[in-house]
Design a protein around this motif. Structure first.
Motif, PDB file in Angstrom:
ATOM      1  N   UNK A 118       0.830  -1.202   0.000  1.00 14.31           N
ATOM      2  CA  UNK A 118       0.000   0.000   0.000  1.00 14.31           C
ATOM      3  C   UNK A 118       0.864   1.252   0.000  1.00 14.31           C
ATOM      4  N   UNK A 119       1.994   1.182   0.663  1.00 17.83           N
ATOM      5  CA  UNK A 119       2.857   2.367   0.792  1.00 17.83           C
ATOM      6  C   UNK A 119       4.289   1.914   1.001  1.00 17.83           C
ATOM      7  N   UNK A 120       5.195   2.786   0.619  1.00 18.42           N
ATOM      8  CA  UNK A 120       6.607   2.475   0.807  1.00 18.42           C
ATOM      9  C   UNK A 120       7.166   3.222   2.014  1.00 18.42           C
ATOM     10  N   UNK A 121       6.302   3.824   2.809  1.00 17.24           N
ATOM     11  CA  UNK A 121       6.741   4.562   3.989  1.00 17.24           C
ATOM     12  C   UNK A 121       6.966   3.578   5.132  1.00 17.24           C
ATOM     13  N   UNK A 122       7.931   3.900   5.994  1.00 18.27           N
ATOM     14  CA  UNK A 122       8.209   3.021   7.133  1.00 18.27           C
ATOM     15  C   UNK A 122       7.039   3.028   8.115  1.00 18.27           C
ATOM     16  N   UNK A 123       6.379   4.165   8.233  1.00 23.33           N
ATOM     17  CA  UNK A 123       5.217   4.277   9.118  1.00 23.33           C
ATOM     18  C   UNK A 123       4.111   5.008   8.368  1.00 23.33           C
ATOM     19  N   UNK A 124       2.899   4.856   8.864  1.00 20.64           N
ATOM     20  CA  UNK A 124       1.820   5.696   8.328  1.00 20.64           C
ATOM     21  C   UNK A 124       1.919   7.076   8.974  1.00 20.64           C
ATOM     22  N   UNK A 125       2.328   7.074  10.220  1.00 25.52           N
ATOM     23  CA  UNK A 125       2.381   8.317  11.005  1.00 25.52           C
ATOM     24  C   UNK A 125       3.202   9.408  10.323  1.00 25.52           C
ATOM     25  N   UNK A 126       4.229   9.006   9.598  1.00 23.28           N
ATOM     26  CA  UNK A 126       5.107  10.019   8.997  1.00 23.28           C
ATOM     27  C   UNK A 126       4.426  10.809   7.888  1.00 23.28           C
ATOM     28  N   UNK A 127       3.315  10.291   7.380  1.00 25.79           N
ATOM     29  CA  UNK A 127       2.606  11.053   6.341  1.00 25.79           C
ATOM     30  C   UNK A 127       2.136  12.403   6.885  1.00 25.79           C
ATOM     31  N   UNK A 128       1.904  12.465   8.186  1.00 27.35           N
ATOM     32  CA  UNK A 128       1.438  13.717   8.798  1.00 27.35           C
ATOM     33  C   UNK A 128       2.535  14.769   8.874  1.00 27.35           C
ATOM     34  N   UNK A 129       3.775  14.315   8.796  1.00 27.82           N
ATOM     35  CA  UNK A 129       4.885  15.272   8.898  1.00 27.82           C
ATOM     36  C   UNK A 129       4.846  16.252   7.735  1.00 27.82           C
ATOM     37  N   UNK A 130       4.445  15.770   6.570  1.00 28.48           N
ATOM     38  CA  UNK A 130       4.349  16.657   5.405  1.00 28.48           C
ATOM     39  C   UNK A 130       3.351  17.778   5.651  1.00 28.48           C
ATOM     40  N   UNK A 131       2.410  17.540   6.568  1.00 26.09           N
ATOM     41  CA  UNK A 131       1.398  18.559   6.864  1.00 26.09           C
ATOM     42  C   UNK A 131       1.673  19.249   8.192  1.00 26.09           C
ATOM     43  N   UNK A 132       2.879  19.059   8.695  1.00 28.51           N
ATOM     44  CA  UNK A 132       3.319  19.729   9.924  1.00 28.51           C
ATOM     45  C   UNK A 132       2.343  19.484  11.079  1.00 28.51           C
ATOM     46  N   UNK A 133       1.884  18.248  11.152  1.00 30.27           N
ATOM     47  CA  UNK A 133       0.867  17.895  12.134  1.00 30.27           C
ATOM     48  C   UNK A 133       1.508  17.048  13.234  1.00 30.27           C
TER      49      UNK A 133
END
Lengths: 374, 324
Positions: free
Chosen positions: A205-220
């Motif tokens: 589904x994703x190549x990111x190590x975590x799902x949580x890091x997707x929020x970093x792009x939104x400074x959340x």
């Protein structure tokens, strides 16, 4: 000019109650009281029984497709308790039944929904939630918009939206995250990362190590937690809600959990995942570790367990009975709720729905003759 | 009474309703200091502040989806989609969510919002800035679809749309934005959604149209012989459709031409022809004619007037229908 670092990020992981039922006392401070732990265990157990009955209803042909919540209950109950009933909004997917029940949704509504009856979505006025959302990832924008309205109206109300790991691939997930971040609205994005989007594993589904890091792009503010740990799900939600109430804007929670059942009753997970993986996650079941913890603390005994199981059965049997005893919906219902006021042509379609001359003027030559014959 | 363009009339209506109802807010791309790419929201952010005239991130689905949430949360959002060609990314939120929410919750949750969208061709715009998708949204139950073409009608219909308890798509024919002025009263007035307007009365033939082609039809009427009496109907609302006005007229004239910019096949002309056939079968003197856009991709603007139903083509259609 040497290169310099302009942004650095890290993702924290939080577990408070581990698989063996051992509690991190420091992190657990000011989280759940003993009574609340017992209450959440009861809610999870009732939810588990609800799943069992729903499964049987589907298998016996008395209900349509149903997605079990099994294995993920710690998320619904922890978040549900951390948010204020009647004040905060819940914008669910379909694996958060217990949170909806804790916030006042009559339990038979969810059965009605899966029995193909829209009245299961007819949210009572004192409940602040939207109905189960079947298409993936589309409801997060609604959560964002409701939170935006709360902010504009100066209302002290936090909105929490639940979704899975697969939903974070959808464009609308990113739209909602970006809008929420830009507008700084009081919304919590609660991802139940249950490892599987039907048959597609998280790694595909994703190549990111975590799902949580997707929020970093939104400074959340973002965190990864053990989603089978009621202390962690409660605390992460409580912290995010506090931040939101204080004007701190949106937060993201990745709760690592596991879908112990099939995607829905129409699915057979044996086609795509190993039993060994399922067995490993069974050992991390939130009910098991919570029970061990309660027993160690002297809050729970076999007698309590037997009583709870009996009670859960009685409650869910009663709920199923309620759902089945409700009179069939009227055919006119699907017309009457199209608009606040029905346009004439639509009213005529409703009134002539059993005829072959849908919506036509019955006084017309030919039609009139036919009507007279009938 | 001031003489206003379509742009000015819509701007005035927005300002008046925002003054009257503090739940109303505008959100979209460039609607703030820039006043929108067509300047329809010009001056509104200065007047009502950044919380009520909001420049959003560039994401139509985000605009539509968050507007749904705003509406559920008690606001009266007016999302603007910059051009009809950009409705595509917002289609799912509009059709699968805004339109369905009332029915799927048996009226427990509703989405009162007005989606403003410039529509149609004829202004030499780039690709995907000239289409007419009104039939698509009319075929999506749960949405009301309006397309006024005069400043007076636009103000009255916009006020009705904003006050409507259900989602309304408010199409603004961009070809008319600045090409026509008329007197628009300062005071608050509404025009009911679902009521067509008889622009000119006549006995020989009915012409049904809406949006910018109303003006092309008026041009065609001017070119017809003086003894031809044409009844011109401007639908103004596409859904709900004012069937009664069409039927009453066609029963009188026995002939009808439907004119629209959108492609012919499965366009609103098809629906209107079917309704006439159902309701006026024994009154018809000629087959209903459709003078529409072609079933092609809307060409770039060098050829757009070949595609659009311009005055000569409309005139031909009327003459053919009369000669049948």
């Amino acid at each position: 000019m040497p290169k310099k670092t302009v942004y650095e990020a890290k993702i924290e992981y939080m577990q408070i109650l581990n698989e063996e039922g051992k509690l991190d006392d420091k992190l657990a401070k000011d989280t759940l009281t003993d009574e609340q732990v017992v209450y959440l265990y009861e809610q999870m157990s009732i939810g588990r029984q609800y799943d069992e009955i729903a499964f049987k209803l589907q298998r016996s042909g008395r209900m349509g497709t149903y997605p079990q919540n099994k294995g993920q209950e710690a998320n619904a109950v922890g978040a549900g308790l951390a948010l204020e009933k009647g004040k905060d909004w819940l914008i669910p997917c379909y694996r958060e039944n217990a949170a909806l029940f804790m916030h006042g949704l009559p339990m038979h509504y969810v059965l009605l929904h899966w029995m193909g009856d829209e009245r299961g979505n007819q949210i009572p006025e004192d409940c602040r939630m939207t109905p189960l959302s079947i298409p993936i990832g589309t409801h997060m924008l609604h959560a964002m918009g409701i939170a935006w309205a709360n902010k504009l109206r100066g209302e002290d109300s936090v909105v929490t939206t639940f979704f899975g790991d697969g939903a974070t691939s959808e464009g609308d997930f990113h739209a909602a995250m970006n809008f929420a971040s830009v507008m700084q609205v009081p919304v919590i994005f609660y991802c139940q990362n249950n490892q599987w989007a039907i048959s597609v594993p998280r790694e595909s589904q994703m190549n990111s190590a975590t799902v949580a890091q997707k929020a970093i792009a939104y400074d959340m503010p973002t965190i990864q937690i053990d989603g089978n740990d009621i202390f962690a799900t409660y605390k992460a939600t409580k912290d995010a809600a506090k931040r939101a109430r204080e004007g701190g804007g949106p937060s993201f929670i990745e709760a690592v959990t596991y879908r112990l059942g099939d995607h829905t009753t129409a699915d057979d997970a044996r086609r795509y995942r190993d039993q060994a993986e399922v067995d490993a996650w069974k050992a991390r079941d939130p009910l098991i570790r919570t029970r061990i913890y309660m027993e160690k603390k002297g809050l729970w005994s076999d007698k309590h367990q037997t009583e709870l199981e009996d009670r859960a059965k009685r409650i869910v049997d009663e709920v199923a009975k309620t759902a089945f005893e409700i009179e069939a919906p009227a055919a006119a219902d699907f017309f009457d709720h199209m608009f606040a006021t029905l346009p004439d042509a639509l009213a005529r379609q409703r009134d002539t729905m059993r005829t072959s001359s849908l919506g036509l003027d019955p006084d017309q030559i030919g039609l009139a003759a036919r009507t007279q014959r009938a | 009474m001031p003489q206003l363009t379509l742009v000015q009339a819509i701007n005035t209506a927005l300002a008046q309703e925002m003054e009257r109802d503090d739940r109303v807010l505008i959100l979209g791309e460039d609607v703030g200091p820039n006043g929108g790419v067509f300047r329809v929201t010009e001056g509104l952010q200065d007047k009502f502040g950044k919380d009520r005239v909001v420049d959003t991130p560039l994401d139509e689905s985000g605009i539509m989806g968050s507007a749904i949430g705003l509406a559920i949360g008690g606001m009266r959002p007016i999302p603007e989609i910059q051009f009809e060609g950009f409705l595509g990314p917002a289609y799912d939120q509009l059709v699968n969510h805004a339109a369905r929410m009332r029915t799927r919750t048996r009226s427990a949750i509703t989405v009162p919002m007005t989606v403003r969208v410039p529509v149609g061709g004829g202004i030499h715009a780039p690709e995907l800035h000239s289409d007419s998708p009104e039939a698509i949204y009319t075929h999506s139950p749960g949405l009301k679809v309006v397309m006024p073409c005069t400043p007076y009608d636009a103000k009255g219909l916009l006020l009705s749309a904003i006050r409507d308890p259900d989602p309304v798509i408010f199409f603004e024919p961009k070809r008319v934005y600045r090409s026509y002025r008329e007197e628009v009263p300062d005071e608050d007035y509404t025009i009911p959604i679902g009521e067509a307007k008889v622009v000119s009365e006549g006995d020989d033939i009915t012409v049904v149209t809406w949006g910018a082609p109303v003006f092309q039809c008026l041009g065609a009427l001017d070119n017809l012989p003086e003894d031809v009496s044409v009844e011109l109907i401007d639908l103004r609302s596409i859904y709900p459709l004012d069937v009664d006005t069409i039927v009453e007229s066609v029963k009188k004239t026995g002939r009808c031409v439907v004119v629209h910019e959108a492609p012919k096949t499965a366009g609103m002309g098809a629906e209107i022809s079917a309704l006439i056939q159902e309701n006026c079968f024994l009154y018809l003197e000629a087959p209903v004619q459709r003078c529409a856009g072609f079933d092609t991709i809307m060409p770039y603007y060098k050829l757009e007037l070949e595609y659009l139903p311009e005055t000569p083509r409309i005139q031909n259609a009327i003459e053919e229908c009369l000669a049948y």
